[in-house]
Design a protein around this motif. Structure first.
Motif, PDB file in Angstrom:
ATOM      1  N   ILE A 156     -27.264 -44.133  78.174  1.00 28.95           N
ATOM      2  CA  ILE A 156     -26.915 -43.177  77.115  1.00 28.95           C
ATOM      3  C   ILE A 156     -25.431 -42.834  77.167  1.00 28.95           C
ATOM      4  O   ILE A 156     -24.754 -42.812  76.134  1.00 28.95           O
ATOM      5  N   ILE A 157     -24.917 -42.586  78.343  1.00 31.42           N
ATOM      6  CA  ILE A 157     -23.487 -42.264  78.470  1.00 31.42           C
ATOM      7  C   ILE A 157     -22.647 -43.427  77.973  1.00 31.42           C
ATOM      8  O   ILE A 157     -21.685 -43.238  77.221  1.00 31.42           O
ATOM      9  N   SER A 158     -23.016 -44.629  78.349  1.00 35.36           N
ATOM     10  CA  SER A 158     -22.289 -45.814  77.899  1.00 35.36           C
ATOM     11  C   SER A 158     -22.313 -45.929  76.378  1.00 35.36           C
ATOM     12  O   SER A 158     -21.303 -46.269  75.756  1.00 35.36           O
ATOM     13  N   THR A 159     -23.446 -45.616  75.782  1.00 40.35           N
ATOM     14  CA  THR A 159     -23.573 -45.700  74.326  1.00 40.35           C
ATOM     15  C   THR A 159     -22.744 -44.629  73.629  1.00 40.35           C
ATOM     16  O   THR A 159     -22.007 -44.935  72.680  1.00 40.35           O
ATOM     17  N   ILE A 160     -22.820 -43.394  74.080  1.00 41.13           N
ATOM     18  CA  ILE A 160     -22.077 -42.326  73.375  1.00 41.13           C
ATOM     19  C   ILE A 160     -20.577 -42.406  73.640  1.00 41.13           C
ATOM     20  O   ILE A 160     -19.797 -41.899  72.841  1.00 41.13           O
ATOM     21  N   GLU A 161     -20.178 -43.066  74.728  1.00 35.09           N
ATOM     22  CA  GLU A 161     -18.747 -43.254  74.986  1.00 35.09           C
ATOM     23  C   GLU A 161     -18.095 -44.120  73.914  1.00 35.09           C
ATOM     24  O   GLU A 161     -16.883 -44.078  73.731  1.00 35.09           O
ATOM     25  N   LYS A 162     -18.879 -44.897  73.191  1.00 30.71           N
ATOM     26  CA  LYS A 162     -18.358 -45.770  72.142  1.00 30.71           C
ATOM     27  C   LYS A 162     -18.072 -45.002  70.850  1.00 30.71           C
ATOM     28  O   LYS A 162     -17.431 -45.526  69.951  1.00 30.71           O
ATOM     29  N   LEU A 163     -18.547 -43.766  70.765  1.00 32.57           N
ATOM     30  CA  LEU A 163     -18.311 -42.937  69.586  1.00 32.57           C
ATOM     31  C   LEU A 163     -16.931 -42.293  69.665  1.00 32.57           C
ATOM     32  O   LEU A 163     -16.262 -42.358  70.699  1.00 32.57           O
ATOM     33  N   ASN A 164     -16.528 -41.627  68.586  1.00 30.47           N
ATOM     34  CA  ASN A 164     -15.238 -40.933  68.631  1.00 30.47           C
ATOM     35  C   ASN A 164     -15.307 -39.797  69.654  1.00 30.47           C
ATOM     36  O   ASN A 164     -16.394 -39.379  70.069  1.00 30.47           O
ATOM     37  N   ALA A 165     -14.158 -39.307  70.047  1.00 30.33           N
ATOM     38  CA  ALA A 165     -14.072 -38.315  71.129  1.00 30.33           C
ATOM     39  C   ALA A 165     -14.867 -37.042  70.842  1.00 30.33           C
ATOM     40  O   ALA A 165     -15.527 -36.503  71.732  1.00 30.33           O
ATOM     41  N   GLY A 166     -14.814 -36.561  69.602  1.00 32.97           N
ATOM     42  CA  GLY A 166     -15.534 -35.339  69.263  1.00 32.97           C
ATOM     43  C   GLY A 166     -17.047 -35.514  69.354  1.00 32.97           C
ATOM     44  O   GLY A 166     -17.751 -34.653  69.888  1.00 32.97           O
ATOM     45  N   ASP A 167     -17.547 -36.631  68.823  1.00 36.76           N
ATOM     46  CA  ASP A 167     -18.985 -36.902  68.888  1.00 36.76           C
ATOM     47  C   ASP A 167     -19.425 -37.077  70.338  1.00 36.76           C
ATOM     48  O   ASP A 167     -20.449 -36.537  70.753  1.00 36.76           O
ATOM     49  N   TYR A 168     -18.634 -37.836  71.081  1.00 40.37           N
ATOM     50  CA  TYR A 168     -18.954 -38.047  72.498  1.00 40.37           C
ATOM     51  C   TYR A 168     -19.019 -36.714  73.241  1.00 40.37           C
ATOM     52  O   TYR A 168     -19.975 -36.443  73.965  1.00 40.37           O
ATOM     53  N   ASP A 169     -18.023 -35.876  73.049  1.00 40.65           N
ATOM     54  CA  ASP A 169     -17.963 -34.600  73.750  1.00 40.65           C
ATOM     55  C   ASP A 169     -19.180 -33.732  73.436  1.00 40.65           C
ATOM     56  O   ASP A 169     -19.820 -33.208  74.345  1.00 40.65           O
ATOM     57  N   LEU A 170     -19.501 -33.619  72.159  1.00 38.11           N
ATOM     58  CA  LEU A 170     -20.639 -32.798  71.766  1.00 38.11           C
ATOM     59  C   LEU A 170     -21.942 -33.362  72.323  1.00 38.11           C
ATOM     60  O   LEU A 170     -22.724 -32.632  72.939  1.00 38.11           O
ATOM     61  N   LEU A 171     -22.188 -34.641  72.122  1.00 38.63           N
ATOM     62  CA  LEU A 171     -23.454 -35.230  72.565  1.00 38.63           C
ATOM     63  C   LEU A 171     -23.578 -35.217  74.092  1.00 38.63           C
ATOM     64  O   LEU A 171     -24.665 -34.995  74.624  1.00 38.63           O
ATOM     65  N   HIS A 172     -22.477 -35.417  74.775  1.00 39.96           N
ATOM     66  CA  HIS A 172     -22.519 -35.373  76.240  1.00 39.96           C
ATOM     67  C   HIS A 172     -22.866 -33.959  76.712  1.00 39.96           C
ATOM     68  O   HIS A 172     -23.711 -33.789  77.593  1.00 39.96           O
ATOM     69  N   HIS A 173     -22.207 -32.967  76.141  1.00 42.18           N
ATOM     70  CA  HIS A 173     -22.502 -31.580  76.533  1.00 42.18           C
ATOM     71  C   HIS A 173     -23.958 -31.219  76.258  1.00 42.18           C
ATOM     72  O   HIS A 173     -24.635 -30.655  77.113  1.00 42.18           O
ATOM     73  N   VAL A 174     -24.429 -31.528  75.056  1.00 41.41           N
ATOM     74  CA  VAL A 174     -25.762 -31.088  74.644  1.00 41.41           C
ATOM     75  C   VAL A 174     -26.874 -31.876  75.338  1.00 41.41           C
ATOM     76  O   VAL A 174     -27.843 -31.290  75.814  1.00 41.41           O
ATOM     77  N   TYR A 175     -26.743 -33.195  75.434  1.00 41.23           N
ATOM     78  CA  TYR A 175     -27.862 -33.997  75.926  1.00 41.23           C
ATOM     79  C   TYR A 175     -27.748 -34.426  77.386  1.00 41.23           C
ATOM     80  O   TYR A 175     -28.761 -34.580  78.049  1.00 41.23           O
ATOM     81  N   VAL A 176     -26.550 -34.596  77.884  1.00 41.31           N
ATOM     82  CA  VAL A 176     -26.391 -35.005  79.289  1.00 41.31           C
ATOM     83  C   VAL A 176     -26.247 -33.776  80.185  1.00 41.31           C
ATOM     84  O   VAL A 176     -26.851 -33.701  81.251  1.00 41.31           O
ATOM     85  N   GLN A 177     -25.461 -32.787  79.727  1.00 42.07           N
ATOM     86  CA  GLN A 177     -25.232 -31.589  80.528  1.00 42.07           C
ATOM     87  C   GLN A 177     -26.189 -30.441  80.184  1.00 42.07           C
ATOM     88  O   GLN A 177     -26.137 -29.394  80.819  1.00 42.07           O
ATOM     89  N   ASN A 178     -27.016 -30.624  79.167  1.00 36.62           N
ATOM     90  CA  ASN A 178     -28.001 -29.614  78.743  1.00 36.62           C
ATOM     91  C   ASN A 178     -27.365 -28.283  78.325  1.00 36.62           C
ATOM     92  O   ASN A 178     -27.874 -27.212  78.637  1.00 36.62           O
ATOM     93  N   VAL A 179     -26.259 -28.359  77.621  1.00 34.52           N
ATOM     94  CA  VAL A 179     -25.600 -27.169  77.076  1.00 34.52           C
ATOM     95  C   VAL A 179     -26.179 -26.936  75.676  1.00 34.52           C
ATOM     96  O   VAL A 179     -26.292 -27.874  74.885  1.00 34.52           O
ATOM     97  N   SER A 180     -26.547 -25.717  75.361  1.00 33.07           N
ATOM     98  CA  SER A 180     -27.094 -25.427  74.031  1.00 33.07           C
ATOM     99  C   SER A 180     -25.998 -25.567  72.974  1.00 33.07           C
ATOM    100  O   SER A 180     -24.805 -25.448  73.277  1.00 33.07           O
ATOM    101  N   LEU A 181     -26.411 -25.790  71.741  1.00 33.66           N
ATOM    102  CA  LEU A 181     -25.436 -25.873  70.643  1.00 33.66           C
ATOM    103  C   LEU A 181     -24.658 -24.568  70.510  1.00 33.66           C
ATOM    104  O   LEU A 181     -23.458 -24.578  70.249  1.00 33.66           O
ATOM    105  N   SER A 182     -25.340 -23.466  70.709  1.00 29.26           N
ATOM    106  CA  SER A 182     -24.683 -22.157  70.623  1.00 29.26           C
ATOM    107  C   SER A 182     -23.600 -22.032  71.698  1.00 29.26           C
ATOM    108  O   SER A 182     -22.478 -21.595  71.416  1.00 29.26           O
ATOM    109  N   ASP A 183     -23.934 -22.419  72.918  1.00 26.47           N
ATOM    110  CA  ASP A 183     -22.951 -22.357  74.008  1.00 26.47           C
ATOM    111  C   ASP A 183     -21.813 -23.347  73.778  1.00 26.47           C
ATOM    112  O   ASP A 183     -20.659 -23.066  74.106  1.00 26.47           O
ATOM    113  N   TYR A 184     -22.139 -24.507  73.214  1.00 24.77           N
ATOM    114  CA  TYR A 184     -21.092 -25.493  72.917  1.00 24.77           C
ATOM    115  C   TYR A 184     -20.135 -24.928  71.874  1.00 24.77           C
ATOM    116  O   TYR A 184     -18.912 -25.076  72.008  1.00 24.77           O
TER     117      TYR A 184
END
Length: 144
Positions: free
Chosen positions: A80-108
């Motif tokens: 998953i990390i390898s796949t989202i790293e191929k996205l733009n920086a903003g998408d990668y950052d958001l998806l990594h925080h929310v799905y890999v680090q388990n940060v809520s959208l509100s906290d993000y």
């Protein structure tokens, strides 16, 4: 596979591991504990050897299952990390925080100094771009 479902594999595996650990604790207590059975004539305080043997076997099975799930979690996380790293920086950052680090959208949103609505909108767009990437990878694998 849908993008969100793809990303949620991590949460599912985390939950499976946590539940297996709880199950392991139960069986360990059963194997090491003593039972107290009350009836009219006697009180049994020694463990039943057959129950203990069954519990020990189940403990070994659960430990193997936990190990398998942990290996799958590691592989899935790396994929998953390898796949989202191929996205733009903003998408990668958001998806990594929310799905890999388990940060809520509100906290993000708070982390980035923006509103929850902004985070929801970015999340939706990031999932759409991830879905395109996943579809493109599937087409590439199928030789299309």
């Amino acid at each position: 596979m849908k993008a969100k479902e793809y990303l949620l594999q991590l949460k599912k595996l985390d939950r499976l591991i946590e539940n297996k650990k709880a199950e392991l604790e139960h069986w360990q207590a059963l194997a090491t504990g003593t039972t107290v059975a009350l009836n009219e004539n006697k009180v049994q305080t020694s463990p039943d050897p057959q129950k203990m043997a069954s519990a020990v076997l189940r403990i070994l099975e659960i430990k193997a299952e936990i190990n398998d799930y942990m290996n799958k979690l590691i592989d899935t996380r790396l994929n998953i990390i390898s796949t989202i790293e191929k996205l733009n920086a903003g998408d990668y950052d958001l998806l990594h925080h929310v799905y890999v680090q388990n940060v809520s959208l509100s906290d993000y949103a708070d982390l980035r100094g923006n509103s929850y609505g902004w985070a929801k909108n970015r999340h939706s767009k990031a999932l759409k771009r991830l879905q395109k990437a996943l579809n493109g990878a599937a087409e590439h694998e199928n030789g299309q």
